[in-house]
Structure formats: C-alpha cells, structure tokens
Motif scaffolding. Sequence first.
Motif, PDB file in Angstrom:
ATOM      1  N   GLU A  30       5.880   0.985  -8.848  1.00 35.63           N
ATOM      2  CA  GLU A  30       6.533   1.529  -7.657  1.00 35.63           C
ATOM      3  C   GLU A  30       7.068   2.596  -8.000  1.00 35.63           C
ATOM      4  O   GLU A  30       7.735   3.324  -7.294  1.00 35.63           O
ATOM      5  CB  GLU A  30       7.784   0.478  -7.244  1.00 35.63           C
ATOM      6  N   CYS A  57       0.993   4.115 -12.489  1.00 40.03           N
ATOM      7  CA  CYS A  57       1.939   4.768 -13.692  1.00 40.03           C
ATOM      8  C   CYS A  57       1.263   6.268 -14.119  1.00 40.03           C
ATOM      9  O   CYS A  57      -0.147   5.913 -14.666  1.00 40.03           O
ATOM     10  CB  CYS A  57       1.957   3.627 -14.671  1.00 40.03           C
ATOM     11  N   GLU A  58       1.922   7.022 -14.326  1.00 42.68           N
ATOM     12  CA  GLU A  58       1.297   8.392 -14.490  1.00 42.68           C
ATOM     13  C   GLU A  58       0.868   8.382 -16.116  1.00 42.68           C
ATOM     14  O   GLU A  58       0.435   9.191 -16.578  1.00 42.68           O
ATOM     15  CB  GLU A  58       2.201   9.692 -14.182  1.00 42.68           C
ATOM     16  N   THR A  68       7.172   6.452 -10.883  1.00 43.15           N
ATOM     17  CA  THR A  68       6.310   7.283 -11.494  1.00 43.15           C
ATOM     18  C   THR A  68       5.710   6.698 -12.885  1.00 43.15           C
ATOM     19  O   THR A  68       4.436   6.976 -13.399  1.00 43.15           O
ATOM     20  CB  THR A  68       6.926   8.708 -11.828  1.00 43.15           C
ATOM     21  N   ILE A 108      -0.154  -0.633 -12.444  1.00 41.46           N
ATOM     22  CA  ILE A 108       0.570  -0.425 -10.945  1.00 41.46           C
ATOM     23  C   ILE A 108       2.012  -0.583 -11.091  1.00 41.46           C
ATOM     24  O   ILE A 108       2.550  -1.058 -12.129  1.00 41.46           O
ATOM     25  CB  ILE A 108       0.091  -1.469  -9.943  1.00 41.46           C
ATOM     26  N   ARG A 133       1.886   2.538  -6.726  1.00 40.74           N
ATOM     27  CA  ARG A 133       1.292   3.745  -7.222  1.00 40.74           C
ATOM     28  C   ARG A 133       0.818   3.384  -8.563  1.00 40.74           C
ATOM     29  O   ARG A 133       1.034   2.343  -9.143  1.00 40.74           O
ATOM     30  CB  ARG A 133       1.861   4.850  -7.105  1.00 40.74           C
ATOM     31  N   LYS A 141       0.745  -1.130  -0.007  1.00 40.37           N
ATOM     32  CA  LYS A 141       0.125  -0.064  -0.041  1.00 40.37           C
ATOM     33  C   LYS A 141       0.963   1.443  -0.100  1.00 40.37           C
ATOM     34  O   LYS A 141       0.559   2.281  -0.571  1.00 40.37           O
ATOM     35  CB  LYS A 141      -1.114  -0.013   1.308  1.00 40.37           C
ATOM     36  N   ARG A 188       4.063   1.566  -1.168  1.00 38.37           N
ATOM     37  CA  ARG A 188       5.001   1.694  -2.179  1.00 38.37           C
ATOM     38  C   ARG A 188       4.377   1.631  -3.739  1.00 38.37           C
ATOM     39  O   ARG A 188       4.724   2.197  -4.504  1.00 38.37           O
ATOM     40  CB  ARG A 188       5.943   0.737  -2.178  1.00 38.37           C
TER      41      ARG A 188
END
Length: 203
Positions: free
Chosen positions: A67, A59-60, A69, A65, A57, A53, A55
């Motif tokens: 770890e 991907c922008e 940007t 998913i 995120r 939870k 670590r």
Amino acid sequence: MNTAYTNAVQVLIDELGRLPGVGPKSAQRIAFHLLQISSQDAAKLARAITEAKARIRFCERCFNISEHTQCELCNDHRRDPSLLCVVEEPRDIVALEKTGEFRGRYHVLGGTINPIAGVGPDQLRIKELLARIDSENVIEVICCTNPNIEGEATAMYLARLIEPLGVTVTRIASGLPVGGDLEYADELTLSRALEGRQRLAAT
C-alpha cells in the motif's frame, strides 16, 4: 450467449469465468451465490475489490504488493539484505514467509521465461534484479521459482547471468513436487527446501 440467463446474469458469469482457476460451472455457482446474498454484502464485496485496486501497488524495490512505495518486508531493517530470494509472484512470498525460515529480502520477477507464451527475459524484472545485486551488496541469490519446466529454465538463466558477478546462486532443495506451485506447498516442506538449498551451477 446462453439465452437461459438474462443478459446481466450472463455477463456476471462470463466475467467470473475469466478469473484464474474458475471454470464455467464454478462461475455459474459463484454468480448465483452473489445473487442470493444481501445487497449490503454484495456492495461490501464490490467496495473491497475497488479499494484494493485503488490502494494496492507494487513495491518499487522488490515488486511485492504494497500500500506504500515500499513494502513492509523491504522496510524491515532486521532482515538480512545480503540474501535475496527470487520468486515468480507476490503470492510466493506469502508461502515462504509462513515457514519463518527465511530472514533475507525478496525480489518478484513477475513470471517465468516461457517462449511458448511469448514471455522472454525482457518481460521479467531481471534488469531490476541485477541492479539490486550491485547496489545492495548481495552475496547470495536463492532461486525459488516453481519446480516445473519454466521455473527451472528461469533459474538456470539467472544463474548464468549472476554467477559471473561473483554472487552465489542457490536453488531450493528437493521436497517440492515437480510441476507443483510454491503457494500450495505446506510450511514444513518449504522450510526443508530452504534449509537444503543447493548451489545452482550455470553450466
């Protein structure tokens, strides 16, 4: 509350029961399994959940998913940026990557259009998809939404938006069972579905 269990056990069962695909009986079995394992193993599981939870995120760029940007697939310069495969959830990317068939890039919508559930186009990452088509010189968008009512409706909606931009919109071919999910399909079925994709008409 079921008085047969202590408050702590019932809370654990209730929380496990909130997980997708876990019914009351399954939640009860998992809870008692967790109570029987060692404290070290229970702590290891708790740490794994907490660290994931903290670590993980989105991907922008593609909303897979990650770890970082940007995810590994978006950072892989060997992949063809002109081909964009649109999926519902990150787990669908895992299923498609197992086929080894697709060498383009992905875009995760975050669901499908579902008016009954109150999910409209604005709740999905469609604006971000259109922005990527323009900025990344995409020539083909492959709609890999699930072969159910919501997935088909979402694919048709995307076709109506994207085709006027001069971009080819295709849909994965038959071979996937209607009402099924990509994550449960075997690699050969998915591979054939990708190979036999067809142009998706917006009308």
